[in-house]
Design a protein around this motif. Structure first.
Motif, PDB file in Angstrom:
ATOM      1  N   SER A 137      67.919  33.509  61.766  1.00  0.00           N
ATOM      2  CA  SER A 137      67.594  32.822  63.018  1.00  0.00           C
ATOM      3  C   SER A 137      66.260  33.293  63.587  1.00  0.00           C
ATOM      4  CB  SER A 137      68.708  33.023  64.045  1.00  0.00           C
ATOM      5  OG  SER A 137      68.877  34.398  64.348  1.00  0.00           O
ATOM      6  N   LYS A 138      65.905  34.558  63.318  1.00  0.00           N
ATOM      7  CA  LYS A 138      64.607  35.092  63.742  1.00  0.00           C
ATOM      8  C   LYS A 138      63.530  34.831  62.685  1.00  0.00           C
ATOM      9  CE  LYS A 138      65.914  37.115  67.616  1.00  0.00           C
ATOM     10  NZ  LYS A 138      65.384  36.701  68.942  1.00  0.00           N
ATOM     11  N   ALA A 139      63.886  35.005  61.431  1.00  0.00           N
ATOM     12  CA  ALA A 139      62.901  34.912  60.359  1.00  0.00           C
ATOM     13  C   ALA A 139      62.262  33.529  60.275  1.00  0.00           C
ATOM     14  CB  ALA A 139      63.550  35.266  59.023  1.00  0.00           C
ATOM     15  N   ILE A 140      63.035  32.472  60.575  1.00  0.00           N
ATOM     16  CA  ILE A 140      62.471  31.118  60.470  1.00  0.00           C
ATOM     17  C   ILE A 140      61.440  30.831  61.555  1.00  0.00           C
ATOM     18  CG2 ILE A 140      64.421  30.142  59.219  1.00  0.00           C
ATOM     19  CD1 ILE A 140      65.504  29.044  61.815  1.00  0.00           C
ATOM     20  N   GLN A 141      61.266  31.751  62.491  1.00  0.00           N
ATOM     21  CA  GLN A 141      60.189  31.602  63.468  1.00  0.00           C
ATOM     22  C   GLN A 141      58.814  31.630  62.805  1.00  0.00           C
ATOM     23  OE1 GLN A 141      60.857  34.693  66.381  1.00  0.00           O
ATOM     24  NE2 GLN A 141      62.674  33.701  67.230  1.00  0.00           N
ATOM     25  N   VAL A 142      58.737  32.080  61.551  1.00  0.00           N
ATOM     26  CA  VAL A 142      57.450  32.049  60.846  1.00  0.00           C
ATOM     27  C   VAL A 142      56.910  30.621  60.738  1.00  0.00           C
ATOM     28  CG1 VAL A 142      57.890  34.147  59.525  1.00  0.00           C
ATOM     29  CG2 VAL A 142      58.509  31.936  58.546  1.00  0.00           C
ATOM     30  N   VAL A 165      53.745  20.998  58.391  1.00  0.00           N
ATOM     31  CA  VAL A 165      54.135  22.373  58.072  1.00  0.00           C
ATOM     32  C   VAL A 165      55.532  22.327  57.462  1.00  0.00           C
ATOM     33  CG1 VAL A 165      54.479  24.701  58.977  1.00  0.00           C
ATOM     34  CG2 VAL A 165      52.750  23.199  60.005  1.00  0.00           C
ATOM     35  N   LEU A 166      55.706  22.964  56.316  1.00  0.00           N
ATOM     36  CA  LEU A 166      56.977  22.950  55.595  1.00  0.00           C
ATOM     37  C   LEU A 166      57.613  24.333  55.603  1.00  0.00           C
ATOM     38  CD1 LEU A 166      56.046  20.726  52.520  1.00  0.00           C
ATOM     39  CD2 LEU A 166      56.918  20.028  54.744  1.00  0.00           C
ATOM     40  N   LEU A 167      58.946  24.362  55.472  1.00  0.00           N
ATOM     41  CA  LEU A 167      59.689  25.615  55.515  1.00  0.00           C
ATOM     42  C   LEU A 167      60.837  25.559  54.517  1.00  0.00           C
ATOM     43  CD1 LEU A 167      60.199  28.360  57.049  1.00  0.00           C
ATOM     44  CD2 LEU A 167      61.807  27.060  58.477  1.00  0.00           C
ATOM     45  N   TYR A 168      60.911  26.565  53.659  1.00  0.00           N
ATOM     46  CA  TYR A 168      61.988  26.703  52.677  1.00  0.00           C
ATOM     47  C   TYR A 168      62.597  28.089  52.842  1.00  0.00           C
ATOM     48  CZ  TYR A 168      59.605  22.796  50.329  1.00  0.00           C
ATOM     49  OH  TYR A 168      59.009  21.585  50.043  1.00  0.00           O
ATOM     50  N   THR A 169      63.933  28.180  52.794  1.00  0.00           N
ATOM     51  CA  THR A 169      64.584  29.472  52.912  1.00  0.00           C
ATOM     52  C   THR A 169      65.716  29.574  51.899  1.00  0.00           C
ATOM     53  OG1 THR A 169      66.281  28.787  54.519  1.00  0.00           O
ATOM     54  CG2 THR A 169      64.138  29.451  55.399  1.00  0.00           C
ATOM     55  N   GLU A 229      71.264  31.904  53.001  1.00  0.00           N
ATOM     56  CA  GLU A 229      72.114  32.720  53.863  1.00  0.00           C
ATOM     57  C   GLU A 229      72.387  32.039  55.211  1.00  0.00           C
ATOM     58  OE1 GLU A 229      70.170  35.317  50.904  1.00  0.00           O
ATOM     59  OE2 GLU A 229      69.450  33.800  52.314  1.00  0.00           O
ATOM     60  N   GLU A 230      73.405  32.517  55.907  1.00  0.00           N
ATOM     61  CA  GLU A 230      73.714  32.033  57.252  1.00  0.00           C
ATOM     62  C   GLU A 230      72.675  32.560  58.241  1.00  0.00           C
ATOM     63  OE1 GLU A 230      76.108  29.886  57.925  1.00  0.00           O
ATOM     64  OE2 GLU A 230      76.714  29.845  55.815  1.00  0.00           O
ATOM     65  N   LEU A 231      72.656  31.962  59.442  1.00  0.00           N
ATOM     66  CA  LEU A 231      71.657  32.322  60.437  1.00  0.00           C
ATOM     67  C   LEU A 231      71.767  33.773  60.889  1.00  0.00           C
ATOM     68  CD1 LEU A 231      71.534  29.120  62.690  1.00  0.00           C
ATOM     69  CD2 LEU A 231      69.703  30.002  61.228  1.00  0.00           C
ATOM     70  N   ASN A 232      72.937  34.351  60.798  1.00  0.00           N
ATOM     71  CA  ASN A 232      73.114  35.744  61.228  1.00  0.00           C
ATOM     72  C   ASN A 232      72.965  36.747  60.088  1.00  0.00           C
ATOM     73  OD1 ASN A 232      75.446  35.131  59.859  1.00  0.00           O
ATOM     74  ND2 ASN A 232      76.853  35.929  61.420  1.00  0.00           N
ATOM     75  N   LEU A 275      68.534  22.419  68.888  1.00  0.00           N
ATOM     76  CA  LEU A 275      68.485  22.300  67.439  1.00  0.00           C
ATOM     77  C   LEU A 275      67.687  23.467  66.869  1.00  0.00           C
ATOM     78  CD1 LEU A 275      67.757  18.493  66.788  1.00  0.00           C
ATOM     79  CD2 LEU A 275      69.862  19.726  66.276  1.00  0.00           C
ATOM     80  N   SER A 276      68.229  24.090  65.850  1.00  0.00           N
ATOM     81  CA  SER A 276      67.501  25.121  65.119  1.00  0.00           C
ATOM     82  C   SER A 276      66.646  24.463  64.040  1.00  0.00           C
ATOM     83  CB  SER A 276      68.498  26.093  64.476  1.00  0.00           C
ATOM     84  OG  SER A 276      67.865  26.890  63.498  1.00  0.00           O
ATOM     85  N   LEU A 277      65.567  25.125  63.667  1.00  0.00           N
ATOM     86  CA  LEU A 277      64.788  24.645  62.523  1.00  0.00           C
ATOM     87  C   LEU A 277      65.654  24.571  61.276  1.00  0.00           C
ATOM     88  CD1 LEU A 277      61.512  26.714  63.054  1.00  0.00           C
ATOM     89  CD2 LEU A 277      61.828  24.274  63.521  1.00  0.00           C
ATOM     90  N   ASN A 278      66.690  25.388  61.244  1.00  0.00           N
ATOM     91  CA  ASN A 278      67.605  25.394  60.106  1.00  0.00           C
ATOM     92  C   ASN A 278      68.442  24.118  60.032  1.00  0.00           C
ATOM     93  OD1 ASN A 278      68.433  27.155  57.882  1.00  0.00           O
ATOM     94  ND2 ASN A 278      70.467  27.105  58.813  1.00  0.00           N
ATOM     95  N   ASP A 279      68.513  23.374  61.159  1.00  0.00           N
ATOM     96  CA  ASP A 279      69.275  22.124  61.210  1.00  0.00           C
ATOM     97  C   ASP A 279      68.469  20.928  60.713  1.00  0.00           C
ATOM     98  OD1 ASP A 279      71.402  23.487  62.444  1.00  0.00           O
ATOM     99  OD2 ASP A 279      70.519  23.181  64.439  1.00  0.00           O
TER     100      ASP A 279
END
Length: 260
Positions: free
Chosen positions: A79-84, A124-128, A131-134, A245-249
């Motif tokens: 949840s913090k790391a996707i702030q990149v 801007v694209l994001l791939y992860t 894992e779960e957000l926590n 909404l999270s970026l993860n959503d």
């Protein structure tokens, strides 16, 4: 925090496709690798990240679109790391502000479109990892796609497009842009690690394009966009209901390519 990549030497791969015929000169904690045209920079980066690669800047310029992707090794929960994602947005914004003609207005809109003079010129694209957000993700890949030429593919079907060529910035070499994106991204990465998300939030909110709404970006975003919260969630309201909404959503993997 995101672990800063170890010091490494630049890749010896050829940069023959770039007008300056040289490798990007990056901060010492990054290396570079050119990807052959017709191959996905982002697929290459994700594959490398899955194998433990950290700090490689993958790049290509294919069909008039400049592609850049960076592999990262997070040390904080997802949840913090996707702030990149926001750091890369600001890195691209600062790159354009530094390199393109000064009369060009630079702005962005949530979640990932970049504008020059209110035409869409990049995303801007994001791939992860999964894992779960926590949980702490095994890897993250953040990157950008930039329209260099008038006739290349567009990032949005209805919002007007623009490009380096449209805006009188076609003189910029790919290498120069790649170097600047990496350098400005690293500055924001260091700021975020040292001072948290607040300075990122403040600057990101100042640069929102005034002409469009988030709802115009995608019909999947129901309700009226309010802004970001202190953790980078997108805040919305729908009548009396408020939600986030999270970026993860969101699908931030929509690479534009003739091969897709």
């Amino acid at each position: 925090m995101i672990r800063r990549p170890p010091r490494s030497t630049l890749s010896s791969s050829s940069a023959a496709s770039d007008v300056y015929k040289r490798q990007p000169q990056l901060p010492p904690m990054f290396s570079s690798q050119e990807v052959l045209n017709g191959q996905s920079v982002f697929n290459k980066a994700v594959t490398a990240a899955n194998s433990g690669d950290v700090g490689t800047v993958f790049y290509s310029c294919d069909e008039g679109i400049l592609n850049v992707a960076i592999t990262l090794n997070p040390e904080v929960i997802k949840s913090k790391a996707i702030q990149v994602h926001y750091l890369m947005t600001l890195g691209l914004s600062d790159t354009l502000a530094a390199l393109v003609p000064p009369e060009i207005e630079i702005s962005h809109i949530w979640p990932n479109l970049m504008f020059m003079n209110r035409g869409v010129m990049g995303q801007v694209l994001l791939y992860t990892s999964g894992e779960e957000l926590n949980e702490v993700p095994s890897w993250i890949v953040t990157g950008v796609q930039i329209r260099r030429e008038v006739e290349c593919l567009k990032f949005h079907e209805t919002i007007e497009a623009t490009s380096f060529e449209d805006e009188g910035a076609s003189f910029l070499s790919n290498v120069r842009v790649i170097e600047a994106i990496t350098r400005h991204f690293f500055v924001w990465l260091s700021t975020w690690q040292d001072k948290g998300f607040k300075p990122v939030y403040d600057t990101w909110m100042e640069r929102i394009v005034p002409k469009f709404t988030v709802k115009e970006v995608s019909e999947e975003f129901k309700g009226t966009w309010i802004g970001l919260d202190e953790n980078g969630l997108g805040l919305f309201k729908n009548n009396k209901d408020h939600f986030s909404l999270s970026l993860n959503d969101i699908n931030l993997k929509n690479e534009i390519s003739k091969n897709n």
